[in-house]
Every structure is written in C-alpha cells, then in structure tokens.
Design an enzyme around this catalytic site. Sequence first.
Site, PDB file in Angstrom:
ATOM      1  N   GLY A 295     100.907  49.489  59.611  1.00 48.82           N
ATOM      2  CA  GLY A 295     100.217  49.396  60.901  1.00 48.82           C
ATOM      3  C   GLY A 295     101.086  49.890  62.044  1.00 48.82           C
ATOM      4  O   GLY A 295     100.660  50.706  62.873  1.00 48.82           O
ATOM      5  N   THR A 296     102.335  49.425  62.066  1.00 49.78           N
ATOM      6  CA  THR A 296     103.265  49.797  63.140  1.00 49.78           C
ATOM      7  C   THR A 296     103.557  51.296  63.109  1.00 49.78           C
ATOM      8  O   THR A 296     103.672  51.941  64.159  1.00 49.78           O
ATOM      9  CB  THR A 296     104.578  48.996  62.967  1.00 49.78           C
ATOM     10  OG1 THR A 296     104.249  47.616  62.909  1.00 49.78           O
ATOM     11  CG2 THR A 296     105.538  49.244  64.105  1.00 49.78           C
TER      12      THR A 296
ATOM     13  N   GLY B 195     104.885  42.267  60.741  1.00 50.52           N
ATOM     14  CA  GLY B 195     105.528  41.053  60.231  1.00 50.52           C
ATOM     15  C   GLY B 195     107.010  41.310  60.012  1.00 50.52           C
ATOM     16  O   GLY B 195     107.416  42.436  59.733  1.00 50.52           O
TER      17      GLY B 195
ATOM     18  N   LEU C   7     107.675  31.833  52.952  1.00 51.92           N
ATOM     19  CA  LEU C   7     109.035  31.652  52.419  1.00 51.92           C
ATOM     20  C   LEU C   7     109.562  32.991  51.917  1.00 51.92           C
ATOM     21  O   LEU C   7     110.761  33.250  51.926  1.00 51.92           O
ATOM     22  CB  LEU C   7     109.025  30.646  51.259  1.00 51.92           C
ATOM     23  CG  LEU C   7     108.865  29.178  51.649  1.00 51.92           C
ATOM     24  CD1 LEU C   7     108.711  28.313  50.415  1.00 51.92           C
ATOM     25  CD2 LEU C   7     110.074  28.719  52.455  1.00 51.92           C
TER      26      LEU C   7
ATOM     27  N   GLY D 246     101.507  40.258  48.959  1.00 50.18           N
ATOM     28  CA  GLY D 246     101.169  41.534  48.335  1.00 50.18           C
ATOM     29  C   GLY D 246      99.716  41.795  48.643  1.00 50.18           C
ATOM     30  O   GLY D 246      98.832  41.366  47.911  1.00 50.18           O
ATOM     31  N   ARG D 247      99.517  42.445  49.787  1.00 52.37           N
ATOM     32  CA  ARG D 247      98.174  42.573  50.335  1.00 52.37           C
ATOM     33  C   ARG D 247      97.372  43.630  49.594  1.00 52.37           C
ATOM     34  O   ARG D 247      96.297  43.379  49.093  1.00 52.37           O
ATOM     35  CB  ARG D 247      98.346  42.987  51.794  1.00 52.37           C
ATOM     36  CG  ARG D 247      97.321  42.535  52.698  1.00 52.37           C
ATOM     37  CD  ARG D 247      97.773  42.680  54.107  1.00 52.37           C
ATOM     38  NE  ARG D 247      98.278  44.001  54.405  1.00 52.37           N
ATOM     39  CZ  ARG D 247      99.032  44.269  55.458  1.00 52.37           C
ATOM     40  NH1 ARG D 247      99.388  43.307  56.265  1.00 52.37           N
ATOM     41  NH2 ARG D 247      99.422  45.482  55.698  1.00 52.37           N
TER      42      ARG D 247
ATOM     43  N   ILE E 219     108.049  43.646  53.114  1.00 53.85           N
ATOM     44  CA  ILE E 219     108.393  42.981  51.853  1.00 53.85           C
ATOM     45  C   ILE E 219     107.458  43.458  50.744  1.00 53.85           C
ATOM     46  O   ILE E 219     107.788  43.369  49.580  1.00 53.85           O
ATOM     47  CB  ILE E 219     108.354  41.439  51.957  1.00 53.85           C
ATOM     48  CG1 ILE E 219     106.947  40.932  52.274  1.00 53.85           C
ATOM     49  CG2 ILE E 219     109.368  40.921  52.966  1.00 53.85           C
ATOM     50  CD1 ILE E 219     106.764  39.455  51.962  1.00 53.85           C
ATOM     51  N   ASP E 220     106.286  43.983  51.102  1.00 56.29           N
ATOM     52  CA  ASP E 220     105.306  44.404  50.079  1.00 56.29           C
ATOM     53  C   ASP E 220     105.725  45.681  49.343  1.00 56.29           C
ATOM     54  O   ASP E 220     105.182  45.998  48.297  1.00 56.29           O
ATOM     55  CB  ASP E 220     103.935  44.655  50.723  1.00 56.29           C
ATOM     56  CG  ASP E 220     103.254  43.373  51.171  1.00 56.29           C
ATOM     57  OD1 ASP E 220     103.876  42.306  51.050  1.00 56.29           O
ATOM     58  OD2 ASP E 220     102.112  43.449  51.643  1.00 56.29           O
TER      59      ASP E 220
ATOM     60  N   ARG F 246     109.173  35.814  53.290  1.00 56.53           N
ATOM     61  CA  ARG F 246     109.609  36.688  54.385  1.00 56.53           C
ATOM     62  C   ARG F 246     110.879  36.176  55.055  1.00 56.53           C
ATOM     63  O   ARG F 246     111.507  36.899  55.842  1.00 56.53           O
ATOM     64  CB  ARG F 246     108.489  36.791  55.433  1.00 56.53           C
ATOM     65  CG  ARG F 246     107.283  37.575  54.981  1.00 56.53           C
ATOM     66  CD  ARG F 246     106.972  38.714  55.933  1.00 56.53           C
ATOM     67  NE  ARG F 246     106.721  38.267  57.265  1.00 56.53           N
ATOM     68  CZ  ARG F 246     105.503  38.122  57.813  1.00 56.53           C
ATOM     69  NH1 ARG F 246     104.426  38.425  57.116  1.00 56.53           N
ATOM     70  NH2 ARG F 246     105.354  37.721  59.041  1.00 56.53           N
TER      71      ARG F 246
HETATM   72  O1  F6P Z   1     102.775  42.962  55.089  1.00 55.17           O
HETATM   73  C1  F6P Z   1     103.646  41.938  54.868  1.00 55.17           C
HETATM   74  C2  F6P Z   1     102.923  40.614  54.755  1.00 55.17           C
HETATM   75  O2  F6P Z   1     103.867  39.616  54.502  1.00 55.17           O
HETATM   76  C3  F6P Z   1     101.800  40.614  53.718  1.00 55.17           C
HETATM   77  O3  F6P Z   1     102.284  40.449  52.412  1.00 55.17           O
HETATM   78  C4  F6P Z   1     100.937  39.479  54.215  1.00 55.17           C
HETATM   79  O4  F6P Z   1      99.596  39.662  53.830  1.00 55.17           O
HETATM   80  C5  F6P Z   1     101.045  39.612  55.695  1.00 55.17           C
HETATM   81  O5  F6P Z   1     102.262  40.266  55.970  1.00 55.17           O
HETATM   82  C6  F6P Z   1     101.013  38.281  56.402  1.00 55.17           C
HETATM   83  O6  F6P Z   1     100.978  38.501  57.771  1.00 55.17           O
HETATM   84  P1  F6P Z   1     101.044  37.325  58.837  1.00 55.17           P
HETATM   85  O7  F6P Z   1     102.490  36.891  58.932  1.00 55.17           O
HETATM   86  O8  F6P Z   1     100.566  37.931  60.102  1.00 55.17           O
HETATM   87  O9  F6P Z   1     100.179  36.213  58.348  1.00 55.17           O
END
Ligand code: F6P
Length: 360
Positions: free
Chosen positions: A117-118, A11, A284, A183-184, A139-140, A286
């Site tokens: 992940g990346t 992301g 918003l 915030g996953r 961002i997390d 991000r």
């Molecule tokens: O890892 C960053 C993040 O913004 C997480 O907070 C969120 O769960 C995820 O990416 C959302 O990913 P996507 O944009 O694929 O829905």
Amino acid sequence: MKRIGILTGGGDAPGLNAVIRAAVKTAIYEYGCEVLGIRDGYDGFIDEKGIIPLGIENVRGILPRGGTILGAANRGNPYARKVIRDGKEVTIDVSDEIIKGIRRLELDALLVLGGDGTLHIAHGLFLKGAPIIGVPKTIDNDIGGTEVSFGFDTAVNTATEAIDKLHTTAEAHHRVMALELMGRNAGFIALHAGVAGGSDVILIPDIPFKFESVVAKVRERVERGMLFSIVAVSEGAKPLDGNQVFSREGNEIYVTRLGGIGQIVGEYIEKQGFETRVTVLGHLQRGGTPTPFDRWPATLYGAAAVRLAARGGFDRMVALHSGKIVDVSLEEAIAAPKRVDINDDSVITARGMSISFGDE
Ligand code: F6P
C-alpha cells in the site's frame, strides 16, 4: 545530495529501525548529507510537528529495537483521506500537500519504507514529481521484485516458537491446536513456520482448502496413534468456494482487516469429534527485536537506498536477488506481488512429508 527524508508507512515490521540507522549513518558518513525523519508515515507532511532531524545521536542504540522511532500509519491513504466537513464525512485527496512538503523541506530524496500500500502511494507521488526511493518492508514477505523483505524472519521465528509451545500441550491433552497466523494474501509465514515447527496441516491463501480434508488429516493421525495435531492457518486462508473472513472494509489502497478463519477451522474440527483449541498469534508476530537475519537485509537496504538516491535512481526500490542488493522499478514491485508458488520445493517437500494443505 544535501538533504533526504525518511518515512515508515503501513504496519510496522521488526527491522525498520535498523534501516533508519543504516540510512542515517550512510547519508552522514558517506555523503555529508542531512536527514529528516517524517513522523507517522505520510501524515508527517501534513502535520506541522511531523518532521524531526535525524543525526547520529538519534539512531544510537536503535538497531535491536522493534517498531519504528518515526511512528507508522497503516490507514493513511493520502489520495482518499476521510475528513469531517460541515458535519459530514467526506473523502479528499491530500497528496499535493505531501508534494508541497517535500519541496518546502527541500528534500533531494524521500526514502519510503513500506509494503504494498505504502509503495503504491509512493509510486503515485513520483508521478507527481517526488524523488522517491522505496525500501521493501513487510512481515508477510509478499512484496514483488525482491526475494526478502525484512521483518519476515522475525515473524517466522515468533510463529515457530508458538507452534513448538502448542505442540507440547497438544500432545499432553490429545488435542488439536489451530494457530492463526498473519499472512493476508500470501501464506509465507504459515508455510515457513509450519514446516519449521512440524505442523500437520498448513492452510494458506495460495491454496484454497476443504474443511473435510483438514479433518481427514486429523482423523488419519488419530487412527495411526497420533492423538494430537497442529493446524497452522494464515489469516487469509480461504475455503474452496468460500470467502475470506474479515471484519472491516478496506479501500483502494489498504485492504480489509482479516481474522477469524482460525476459529472457524477450529470449530469445524471440534464438531467432527476432535477436541480443539484455537490460538490467534496476531501482532506478537510484528513486535519485538529483529532477528540478526532481518537486521542484515535491513542494514544493507538502508545503506543501498541512500546510494540509490545519490545516483538519482528515483521511482525504484532496493531489493535482494540471489544474496545481492539490486534495485527494481517501483512499478514492477507493486505490479506483481509475491505469492507462494505451489510448485516450489517448500510446498513439494511439505507434501512429501505428509503435511496437508487441506486441498486433497
Ligand atoms: O501486512 C502486514 C500485516 O501484519 C498483515 O499480515 C495483517 O493482515 C495486517 O498487517 C494487519 O494490519 P493492522 O495492524 O492494521 O491490523
């Protein structure tokens, strides 16, 4: 060092362009080195049109821009790509295409700007021979081995502004406002924005919560004459003995898409007799221009990544330790993702100020 590549995976996060700009300028001015941008994360190596030369003119004016001029791909796991063969969906490993791409382009280094992940993928590519340098982005703020990943401060600013705005309308209508934030796996955004915005309840993945405890806080406030409450909820917040709420399966690299826990918490509070509204801040957090605070590590990371590449420091990630730029092994960065330390000052201070984490 003659030629390096840069890609932005996962992301997006505010500050990616600042990293790209700093890396390009440092590569060209300090090393006279050519820079190629790889479009849409690792996908660029597989698609013919995926490579763009990056000169000084290409990075002019991008410092304050959110997003990434290279494009990003959040679900492109090259070890498990879904393709249609003979009318059926099958999963294939295309990681060797990336290795071939790196060799075909004669890259002396590949700067990978990404999150968990990346960077996992990047480490795997290093093991296959790729000259990888990692740059922490999310961002997390949950990447291990570094105190800060850029993008976090911008997200916290956006989240805090939302809490400030919810406060005024919550107070006017004597309502509870639940705000679901990103915030996953780690609740840094909700914790920092919650404290900065004066939330009454903060629910984060790192501290499982009880619904009754959330309502007890709202009730306590009403009994003390405070007829409104703000509840900041990380999307990954989990009820004690309950599950995360999610709407899509993940895979071994990219995890499930979360969302919905704010609504569930809001509905529970409302059922207990407190009028509640729910807001999901979503992407918003991000978007938009990176804060100066984010542009600062982004710029330092971009330059440091190029210097690390010049030293041949592959399979490592630039990082920030006590305000100093250092580098750590990618293995270390991905092995121990960062989580909110429940004994940290921020949590203790919040508890001391009567903010509830829903666990008492
Ligand atoms: O890892 C960053 C993040 O913004 C997480 O907070 C969120 O769960 C995820 O990416 C959302 O990913 P996507 O944009 O694929 O829905």
